[in-house]
Design a protein around this motif. Structure first.
Motif, PDB file in Angstrom:
ATOM      1  N   ARG A  85      13.392 -80.444 -17.469  1.00 37.72           N
ATOM      2  CA  ARG A  85      12.405 -81.427 -17.029  1.00 37.72           C
ATOM      3  C   ARG A  85      12.738 -82.831 -17.570  1.00 37.72           C
ATOM      4  O   ARG A  85      12.630 -83.811 -16.843  1.00 37.72           O
ATOM      5  CB  ARG A  85      11.002 -80.992 -17.455  1.00 37.72           C
ATOM      6  N   SER A  86      13.164 -82.892 -18.821  1.00 39.81           N
ATOM      7  CA  SER A  86      13.443 -84.206 -19.410  1.00 39.81           C
ATOM      8  C   SER A  86      14.664 -84.856 -18.780  1.00 39.81           C
ATOM      9  O   SER A  86      14.695 -86.066 -18.593  1.00 39.81           O
ATOM     10  CB  SER A  86      13.652 -84.076 -20.917  1.00 39.81           C
ATOM     11  N   GLU A  87      15.674 -84.042 -18.426  1.00 44.45           N
ATOM     12  CA  GLU A  87      16.885 -84.601 -17.817  1.00 44.45           C
ATOM     13  C   GLU A  87      16.714 -84.783 -16.307  1.00 44.45           C
ATOM     14  O   GLU A  87      17.329 -85.643 -15.695  1.00 44.45           O
ATOM     15  CB  GLU A  87      18.082 -83.667 -18.081  1.00 44.45           C
ATOM     16  N   GLY A  88      15.866 -83.979 -15.695  1.00 46.55           N
ATOM     17  CA  GLY A  88      15.721 -83.994 -14.236  1.00 46.55           C
ATOM     18  C   GLY A  88      14.796 -85.079 -13.718  1.00 46.55           C
ATOM     19  O   GLY A  88      14.960 -85.548 -12.595  1.00 46.55           O
ATOM     20  N   PHE A  89      13.796 -85.457 -14.528  1.00 41.86           N
ATOM     21  CA  PHE A  89      12.849 -86.494 -14.098  1.00 41.86           C
ATOM     22  C   PHE A  89      13.266 -87.854 -14.627  1.00 41.86           C
ATOM     23  O   PHE A  89      13.756 -87.968 -15.754  1.00 41.86           O
ATOM     24  CB  PHE A  89      11.441 -86.215 -14.656  1.00 41.86           C
ATOM     25  N   GLY A  90      13.002 -88.885 -13.844  1.00 40.48           N
ATOM     26  CA  GLY A  90      13.265 -90.249 -14.288  1.00 40.48           C
ATOM     27  C   GLY A  90      12.126 -90.792 -15.137  1.00 40.48           C
ATOM     28  O   GLY A  90      11.081 -90.155 -15.308  1.00 40.48           O
ATOM     29  N   GLU A  91      12.340 -92.007 -15.633  1.00 40.62           N
ATOM     30  CA  GLU A  91      11.421 -92.602 -16.595  1.00 40.62           C
ATOM     31  C   GLU A  91      10.005 -92.774 -16.043  1.00 40.62           C
ATOM     32  O   GLU A  91       9.019 -92.446 -16.705  1.00 40.62           O
ATOM     33  CB  GLU A  91      11.989 -93.975 -17.019  1.00 40.62           C
ATOM     34  N   GLU A  92       9.884 -93.308 -14.826  1.00 36.55           N
ATOM     35  CA  GLU A  92       8.555 -93.573 -14.277  1.00 36.55           C
ATOM     36  C   GLU A  92       7.792 -92.259 -14.060  1.00 36.55           C
ATOM     37  O   GLU A  92       6.594 -92.169 -14.325  1.00 36.55           O
ATOM     38  CB  GLU A  92       8.670 -94.354 -12.962  1.00 36.55           C
ATOM     39  N   VAL A  93       8.487 -91.239 -13.588  1.00 39.30           N
ATOM     40  CA  VAL A  93       7.846 -89.944 -13.364  1.00 39.30           C
ATOM     41  C   VAL A  93       7.338 -89.389 -14.687  1.00 39.30           C
ATOM     42  O   VAL A  93       6.195 -88.924 -14.785  1.00 39.30           O
ATOM     43  CB  VAL A  93       8.829 -88.963 -12.673  1.00 39.30           C
ATOM     44  N   LYS A  94       8.159 -89.483 -15.717  1.00 38.77           N
ATOM     45  CA  LYS A  94       7.734 -88.977 -17.027  1.00 38.77           C
ATOM     46  C   LYS A  94       6.552 -89.781 -17.562  1.00 38.77           C
ATOM     47  O   LYS A  94       5.628 -89.221 -18.146  1.00 38.77           O
ATOM     48  CB  LYS A  94       8.908 -89.023 -18.021  1.00 38.77           C
ATOM     49  N   ARG A  95       6.581 -91.096 -17.322  1.00 33.29           N
ATOM     50  CA  ARG A  95       5.473 -91.940 -17.779  1.00 33.29           C
ATOM     51  C   ARG A  95       4.161 -91.449 -17.142  1.00 33.29           C
ATOM     52  O   ARG A  95       3.148 -91.301 -17.795  1.00 33.29           O
ATOM     53  CB  ARG A  95       5.741 -93.395 -17.403  1.00 33.29           C
ATOM     54  N   ARG A  96       4.229 -91.175 -15.844  1.00 31.31           N
ATOM     55  CA  ARG A  96       2.989 -90.764 -15.165  1.00 31.31           C
ATOM     56  C   ARG A  96       2.574 -89.347 -15.554  1.00 31.31           C
ATOM     57  O   ARG A  96       1.390 -89.047 -15.639  1.00 31.31           O
ATOM     58  CB  ARG A  96       3.162 -90.894 -13.656  1.00 31.31           C
ATOM     59  N   ILE A  97       3.557 -88.476 -15.791  1.00 29.12           N
ATOM     60  CA  ILE A  97       3.200 -87.125 -16.246  1.00 29.12           C
ATOM     61  C   ILE A  97       2.489 -87.221 -17.604  1.00 29.12           C
ATOM     62  O   ILE A  97       1.490 -86.550 -17.856  1.00 29.12           O
ATOM     63  CB  ILE A  97       4.458 -86.218 -16.351  1.00 29.12           C
ATOM     64  N   ILE A  98       3.005 -88.086 -18.461  1.00 25.48           N
ATOM     65  CA  ILE A  98       2.394 -88.234 -19.791  1.00 25.48           C
ATOM     66  C   ILE A  98       0.982 -88.799 -19.673  1.00 25.48           C
ATOM     67  O   ILE A  98       0.034 -88.266 -20.263  1.00 25.48           O
ATOM     68  CB  ILE A  98       3.295 -89.093 -20.702  1.00 25.48           C
ATOM     69  N   LEU A  99       0.818 -89.839 -18.849  1.00 27.84           N
ATOM     70  CA  LEU A  99      -0.510 -90.408 -18.660  1.00 27.84           C
ATOM     71  C   LEU A  99      -1.470 -89.357 -18.076  1.00 27.84           C
ATOM     72  O   LEU A  99      -2.602 -89.204 -18.547  1.00 27.84           O
ATOM     73  CB  LEU A  99      -0.430 -91.636 -17.733  1.00 27.84           C
ATOM     74  N   GLY A 100      -0.989 -88.631 -17.071  1.00 25.18           N
ATOM     75  CA  GLY A 100      -1.831 -87.623 -16.410  1.00 25.18           C
ATOM     76  C   GLY A 100      -2.201 -86.483 -17.337  1.00 25.18           C
ATOM     77  O   GLY A 100      -3.337 -86.000 -17.339  1.00 25.18           O
ATOM     78  N   THR A 101      -1.223 -86.038 -18.138  1.00 30.09           N
ATOM     79  CA  THR A 101      -1.493 -84.957 -19.082  1.00 30.09           C
ATOM     80  C   THR A 101      -2.521 -85.422 -20.115  1.00 30.09           C
ATOM     81  O   THR A 101      -3.442 -84.693 -20.481  1.00 30.09           O
ATOM     82  CB  THR A 101      -0.184 -84.531 -19.785  1.00 30.09           C
TER      83      THR A 101
END
Lengths: 485, 481, 95
Positions: free
Chosen positions: A343-359
């Motif tokens: 997940r960390s290597e497959g997703f880009g920065e913006e996607v991870k940012r939103r996953i973190i905000l959403g979580t």
């Protein structure tokens, strides 16, 4: 005009008069792709060869349905059986869907041929298409500027004449804002009018497939193809089918247009305001009743949007774990590492940012403060629109506070990027239909768009109102993308 | 202090798989077995872009279960997502129900140790999807994911902590299982995992108001291990407290082989499931009419059947209770009575030999391999004198091994009763010759001696001689002597 | 709105993401900034308002309980990074 510059309804007229053939149409777009794709970079996957084969098949079988053999471009988050669907993510770099999205079944039933899958912000998260894992799409009006996003590939491809029209998706403005940036028409239908089955989910309660076309009549033709209830999507509405091409010439005399004063504040660029004021004047000249109104929820709507969209995204993107499909890390010695590293290597920065905000907003202790409140604000936004639609047939606003910006100029400022969605987001929060229509260019020659918002399932109304403007102010005939370097 | 000084508090969460034809959110079959991943589609494999559509039978079955357990049925219900990562959960969230379950506030009646009626309250019944299965790869040292079970519909039935012993827990579970079987919403096959329980156990000193810290044993799927697990936990918790320790709230795994519970280590962090309303599904708003329709479709429940057996078939209270405890036994009974008009015989066979064999084999009534036709034929064969009861017992055993028509069994095995008077007389004379003492006894007034002689004759004929005829001929022949 | 490093790490753990040290810092700042903005929902006049759950008021959309099989095993496994005997292969999971 060249074939690739024509709208689909113009192509259909020429086909009817036997002035051109379907083969000539396809060839024109193929050549245009060869010529301009290297500058625009709109495609992730080009399937013009398959399109050629399909067209041969269609001609051999003598299929004569009206749209048979006409090309189209598809945003790369709409599942296509047998062709990669990447969502512009490393995560799905090699993913081939085992099924077709419902809209693709409808496109295939019409025997339309796809020229390829179009670039976008990764998983539709972003407003510039710069968050694509694969490439940065350029704005055909000025190659140093972004095409907008997330359906930036779709908008740029239509503007550059690489495809006659395209499908996009709109969660917070992702069809309308790039349409506005690229000088094309972007329609985001009512939530539920078009099946979401096969649209890779970003935010399930906000996502809606939309169209990017050269003009309003084309939007109506394409909407006819893709609208309708689908038993595979329980949130899709059961309604009588409307022929949207038959609602376009009703005029705007006596029509009531509301102009929300909140959309003309300091945040909106001066040249954009001026362009919109001319649009208002035009409607008045055509006999519409234009009044200032209040939609005092825009800021709340934007905050609500980022809470709900990210919360839903954090859950929707959980399935990307490197087990059944998608990117799998090389570095793992146990299950947890497989999950985390993939997940960390497959997703880009913006996607991870939103996953973190959403979580975060869903996590224990914060749910009530954010998510629950946001769902209540959503009701507030809906009520506010409802109030306005008692008085007005449509609401008119800028599509975006500004024109297309320079590549890389905002990539490091996520909040600023988010704030640029202020005009489009309330529409998704309330599930309404809206359309962006080009209405001029600024001093730098960059297109400006305005937005018409309708009540639920009032696509016919906004298409008619948009069409009336377009008939008077012929943007396409006055301005053309110049591929400035 | 001893065990008597503590009070036990047990709550149960039962997962029952619903016996629908298809999964809860897609049209894949729910059949047990099948090659791995062949009962799957893009939806239950959580392919990108897929959406769930709720199976109408799942709602109907859950409402049936609610009505049969005295629940209030919610008029406004919805689905929620429960988010966590595990390879058997392909979407990384389970679609379940959080704050608006379909059924709430029910109860089930059991009998406590003093045979007094006791109500066990149900907090809720909600619908959700089952997870897939992880198989071990014997060669490569990995695990293999099979998603055939992913998306099979479940109801979760949550009890209040009203249960105060392992015995009551077993009674509650048996009663619940029997109700679900009766209303035909679940086949409750425990060995296939279609009826399984999470068991919450805590203890407190008698008189104490506050509940003790509870531990939870997950996914228990036999009555025997549930009872053993509870007993073990009670003893363990008392030991901990008696030696000055504190009970940790934790999830435990019961190990049947060692007879112990073990802490499930990898769940050390408190889970945060981030529940939120499932945006891909619309609300469930049941109307009065819908609920009334489901209610009218409910079949007869065990209590009412029991009463009918008392009134119509003149069974004893005990017999009626035992038979109606299982829908399968009860159906077997009713069908056999219809075919034989002999409730006494049907009841006796079911409660004696058939129940004994079920116990010995540790199988459930729904796994009885023969039909009511077979049992009815057997009873008729006895009535006609074709076989003796002794032979019939052997036929029952055989029916469990190789189910087929009893007449065929006795023919193949040569078990047909000898009723030819000449043949029987020959046997009788032979027995009398070798047992002069019994003849003396009978003549001396000991009627029991005839029983002994008949027994000897049966032994010699391997049970095939007609016992009535033996009886008659022994008396006749002795009297002639 | 202050978000601690521990909170970010906890959230990343819930989301099964690894974060590098610089990412922790960056996401912490982003999250604080965005949450500060999002906090305006707390000023919204929402007293007594219902939560919007489905966008239109549709309800009771169900499917018939009829078996349909749509995909072959081959299609379903074609994207699997690692599979064996028709199943998805993962590192050993100890129950």
């Amino acid at each position: 005009m060249e074939i690739y510059e024509l709208t689909v309804h113009e192509l259909l007229e020429k086909l009817d008069k036997k002035e051109i053939t379907k083969k000539e149409i396809l060839t024109s777009f193929q050549n245009r792709i060869k010529e301009k794709e290297k500058d625009v970079q709109a495609f992730i996957t080009i399937t013009d060869k398959q399109a050629e084969e399909q067209l041969e098949e269609i001609e051999k079988e003598n299929i004569t349905t009206r749209l048979a053999g006409l090309p189209i471009g598809i945003k790369d988050n709409i599942c296509t059986k047998g062709v990669k669907t990447t969502c512009a993510s490393r995560m799905l770099e090699n993913f081939i869907s085992p099924y077709d999205a419902t809209v693709m079944e409808k496109i295939n039933d019409e025997k339309m041929v796809s020229l390829g899958k179009l670039n976008m912000d990764e998983f539709a998260m972003g407003g510039s298409t710069e968050h694509s894992y694969f490439k940065k799409t350029k704005n055909p009006w000025n190659l140093n500027k972004v095409p907008g996003g997330s359906s930036g590939g779709s908008a740029a491809a239509v503007a550059a004449g690489l495809v006659p029209w395209a499908l996009g998706s709109d969660t917070g403005g992702s069809v309308r804002q790039p349409a506005s940036f690229c000088g094309v028409v972007g329609l985001k239908p009512t939530y539920g009018l078009i099946s979401r089955y096969g649209l890779v989910a970003f935010a399930s309660s906000l996502d809606q497939i939309g169209t990017l076309t050269k003009d309003v009549e084309d939007a109506a033709i394409l909407l006819n193809v893709i609208a309708g209830h689908d038993e595979k999507d329980t949130t899709s509405a059961t309604r009588e089918k409307i022929d949207y091409t038959k609602v376009l010439n009703k005029g705007v005399k006596g029509l009531r247009i509301g102009i929300p004063k909140e959309y003309f504040g300091d945040g909106i660029n001066k040249e954009v305001k001026e362009a919109i004021n001319k649009v208002i004047k035009q409607y008045q000249d055509m006999g519409a009743i234009v009044e200032e109104c209040s939609l005092d929820v825009a800021d709340y709507a934007l905050a609500t949007y980022y809470i709900i969209a990210c919360a839903e995204a954090s859950s929707n993107l959980g399935r990307f774990d490197g087990i059944r499909y998608g990117y799998r890390t090389k570095e793992f010695s146990n299950l947890k590492e497989l999950y985390k590293n993939s997940r960390s290597e497959g997703f880009g920065e913006e996607v991870k940012r939103r996953i973190i905000l959403g979580t975060y907003v869903l996590s224990s202790g914060y749910y009530d403060a954010y998510y629950k409140k946001a769902q209540q604000v959503r009701t507030l936004v809906k009520n506010e629109f409802e109030k306005n639609f008692k008085k007005y047939d449509v609401i008119l606003s800028p599509t975006a506070p500004n024109v297309a910006f320079d590549l890389a100029s905002k990539i490091d400022n996520p909040l600023e990027m988010y704030l640029a969605d202020v005009c489009t987001v309330p529409v998704n929060i309330a599930g309404l239909p809206a359309i962006s229509i080009p209405c001029g260019v600024n001093s730098e020659g960059m297109p400006i768009g305005f937005q018409l918002i309708g009540n639920h399932f009032e696509e016919a109304t906004i298409l008619n109102v948009a069409h009336a403007y377009e008939q008077e102010r012929k943007f396409r005939q006055n301005y053309k993308p110049e591929f400035k370097k | 202090m001893s065990r008597e000084d503590y009070e036990v508090v047990i709550g149960l969460e039962v997962h029952a798989e619903l016996s629908t034809k298809t999964k809860i959110f897609c049209s894949c079959p729910t059949e047990f077995g099948g090659e791995p991943n062949t009962h799957c589609c893009p939806i239950c494999m959580a392919m990108p872009g897929t959406l769930p559509v709720l199976n109408e039978k799942v709602v109907e079955y859950a409402v049936k279960a609610g009505l049969a357990t005295n629940c209030e049925i919610s008029r406004d219900s919805k689905n929620d997502r429960k988010n966590y990562f595990y390879p058997d959960l392909p979407k990384a969230y389970q679609i379940s129900q959080f704050d608006k379950p379909l059924c709430e506030n029910g109860y089930i009646e059991i009998e406590d140790k003093n045979e007094q009626k006791k109500k066990i309250r149900l907090t809720r019944i909600h619908i959700e999807e089952d997870a897939g299965k992880l198989n071990h790869d014997d060669f490569g040292g990995g695990s293999l994911v099979d998603l055939n079970r992913a998306g099979v519909p479940l109801i979760e039935i949550v009890s209040e902590p009203d249960i105060s012993s392992s015995d009551e827990a077993e009674k509650y579970l048996r009663k619940l299982k029997s109700i679900l079987e009766y209303i035909e919403v679940s086949d409750c096959k425990m060995q296939e995992g279609s009826f399984r329980a999470d068991v919450n156990v805590s203890i407190r000193k008698k008189g104490e108001k506050k509940l003790g810290t509870r531990t939870e044993m997950k996914n228990m799927n036999s009555f025997r291990s549930i009872v053993r697990g509870i007993e073990y936990e009670i003893d363990r918790q008392i030991d901990v407290i008696e030696s000055g320790g504190k009970i940790e709230q934790e999830t435990l795994r019961w190990d049947d082989v060692s007879g112990k519970t073990f802490s499930m280590r990898d769940k050390e962090d408190a889970q945060d499931y981030r529940y939120f309303p499932e945006p891909d599904l619309v609300a469930i708003r049941l109307t009065e009419e819908y609920i009334a329709n489901v209610k009218s479709s409910l079949p007869e429940l065990p209590e009412s059947r029991k009463q009918r057996y008392l009134d119509k078939y003149k069974l004893t209270e005990r017999e009626a209770k035992l038979i109606t405890a299982s829908k399968y036994l009860s159906n077997l009974f009713e069908e056999t009575v219809l075919k034989t008009n002999n409730p006494k015989a049907a009841c006796n066979w079911i409660l004696s030999d058939i129940s004994r064999i079920l116990n010995e084999k540790e199988i459930e009534p729904n796994e009885i391999p023969f039909t009511s036709d077979n049992l009815a034929e057997l009873i008729k064969l006895i009535e006609k004198g074709t076989i003796s009861s002794a032979i019939a017992k052997k036929v029952i055993e055989e029916l469990f091994e190789n189910p087929k028509e009893p007449s065929k069994i006795i023919e193949e095995k040569g078990w047909i009763q000898i009723s030819d008077e000449g043949a029987i007389k020959e046997i009788v004379l032979k027995i009398l010759e070798t047992n002069p003492q019994s003849v003396q006894d009978y003549k001396g007034g000991k009627d029991k001696a005839i029983g002994f002689l008949v027994g000897q004759a049966m032994k010699q004929t391997k049970g095939k001689a007609n016992p009535q005829m033996l009886n008659k001929l022994f008396i006749e022949e002795i009297n002639k002597m | 709105m202050q978000v601690s490093k521990e909170e970010i790490l906890h959230i990343a753990k819930l989301a099964d993401l690894n974060l590098q040290e610089d990412e922790v810092q960056k996401y912490r700042e982003n999250l604080e900034e965005i949450l500060n903005y999002a906090n305006i929902v707390n000023n919204a006049p929402i007293n007594g308002l219902e939560e919007t759950i489905s966008i239109d008021n549709e309800c009771n959309v169900f499917r018939k309980d009829e078996v349909k099989q749509t995909s072959t095993l081959e299609e379903l496994l074609q994207n699997a990074p690692d599979s064996q005997n028709g199943m998805f292969k993962i590192p050993k999971v100890i129950n």
